[in-house]
Design a protein around this motif. Sequence first.
Motif: not given
Lengths: 261, 427
Positions: B287-296
């Motif tokens: 989740e945190i990677a999604q929230k931080a905009g690190l995922a595509n």
Amino acid sequence: MRQAGRALTLAAGIAAMALTAGAAAAAGNLAARNPAASDLAPSDPITSDPVTGDPAAGEKVFKECRSCHQVGAGARNGIGPHLDKLFGRQAGSLEGFAYSLSLRRKGSQGLVWNEETLDIYLSKPQAYVPGTRMSFRGMPDEQARHDLIAYLREASAEAPAEDPTAPPSPRDEIGAIAMSIEGDPDFGEYLSNECVTCHQPSGRADGIPSIVGWPKVDFVRALFEYKTNVRSHEVMRMVTRNLGNDEIAALAAYFGSLSPQ
Amino acid sequence: MTKMTRRTFGLLSGAATFSLALPTYLRAQDRPKVVVIGGGAGGATAARYIAKDSEGAVDVTLIEANPQYTTCFFSNLYLGGFRSFQSITHSYDVLASNFGISVVTGMADAIDREAREVVMADGSRVPYDRLVVSPGIDLIWDSVPGYSEEAAEIMPHSWKAGPQTRLLKEKLDAIENGQQIVMVAPPNPYRCPPGPYERVSMFAHILSSKGYTDAKIVVLDPKSKFSKQALFQEGWEKHYPGMVEWYGPDVHGGIKGVDPSTGSVETDFDTFKGDLVNVIPAQKAGEIAQKAGLANDTGFCPIDPESMRSTMDENIFVLGDACIAGDMPKSAFSANSQAKVAAMNVRGDLTESKVFPARYANTCWSLIATDDGVKVGAQYAPTEEKIASTTSFISQTGEDSALRKATYEESLGWYAGITSDIFGRQG
């Protein structure tokens, strides 16, 4: 048989290797002397039905050991300590050999090598001395153990080399270039990142061989034998495929510089 | 390598406290700060290597939600009765005491990329110069209609180790002869490609060791093929004849959904009822990677193959199951390998230490039955567009039992090796 042998060496981390020069000489001397076996028959305090060892059969069993251990006249330390004057020797006591802390501890607590202690140790080294660097899963076959011990009883009566810690001189063989290179231990430490996922830098062997404190010659030769598939192991073959002379020399220098804990 | 002891670390932090009393311009020697989110195979390895190799020059903080870590790898062996739960659970004590890492037990809630701070669930903020994000996976609950976090209490996923693993073990041990286990396997890409099938093997091992010849295991798979398929199917026939039925989409026609109240899985072809249903849904980066905009839009995080640096933020590195690692599978071995590359680059950024070309490797061992281990592995190198496989191998069908036993024993050695590489050598 070939498969079984291979499986065993996978665990032991020692595929069938050419005899080292010292061990070859020792084997020749032994055949010539052949002392009376009756003086040397091991007693068996463990079972009520004593098993007598056959030194000739034990010499064959020793083939599994000799890629790491030398025994007989002029034996030297290699990946493992030499085995001359083994009987009555305190465990972990040879000067100049980097034993695991656990084996040294056992020795200082009074473990002395004799027929009985060797018999227990060889049946499952990791059970008797947890943390030993000896990458050998054990020899469940009692007869084979007794044969081996009978052989060692004979062969170890010889005197070791004057300086058993002197490194053997590299021979003209695969890996000769890497052996001639002075490896950079810092580069080796970086490269070792790839190795230490499986091989523990502490020297513990929990099912994957310990590779710390090996003589350079043995380390380099082992990697080249994986590279050329003299030793069959898929993971090691894959890992060594990407290692050149500089890398192998660097790894030998780095792992050779580590002391087992 | 000099290990930092608790005492020398105390001295260092004492010095840091002292420096606070000095004028600002004298505080330039403050150590650069690295924060690592996630204490698994990727994060804990990265933290340990940065701390170890910088020899105290970098201040490392490891943020992990759980005080102890239960490894997903080898959790199948716990299900099969080959390992205790304790033996797959590890503490962070050595990372703190021997490597001077500040271990923070808590949940990282967000990343303020502008301010370079991690925002904790309690609102506190942890500043960083470089951030390593290794949160593992999150489950996409609704990828299987009817499935949810609540449903997982009845139909466990057990794809994150911990209480879910114990729950599945309890349910597995309660299965009786004549009953049926149903597994819903995940679609690609997911954590541990051979994992579902090793788990099926462990289910079968438990049932067959109890003599339950009438028990069945049905695998409903959204994929038409799977990792080590020939090896697993050969092993299932050999050790558990007739017990395991695997159905790909050409047989079941599509998984329509699950109903926890009836323990059933509906497919186009039929409805399957299980006395135990193990649902492994689709996955995405934590989740945190999604929230931080690190995922595509794949749900995972793109990285630079040379360094593991996020393509979204040059101060951030993303590791392990959460990242898009090209040909590398999502495995602990991969994460551990990637962590070392990232650690080297983080140190290069902050201490100008030498950065060597990236090298990556992976091997996955799986246990099919007692003493019947198989493995698959590869080496990888960075290319322009991805981390690409350069050489690979896989165990062969028809191998003899001695080789399989040696492969299994090798996996035990690997577990001991990698866990001490991740968490530091215990004891």
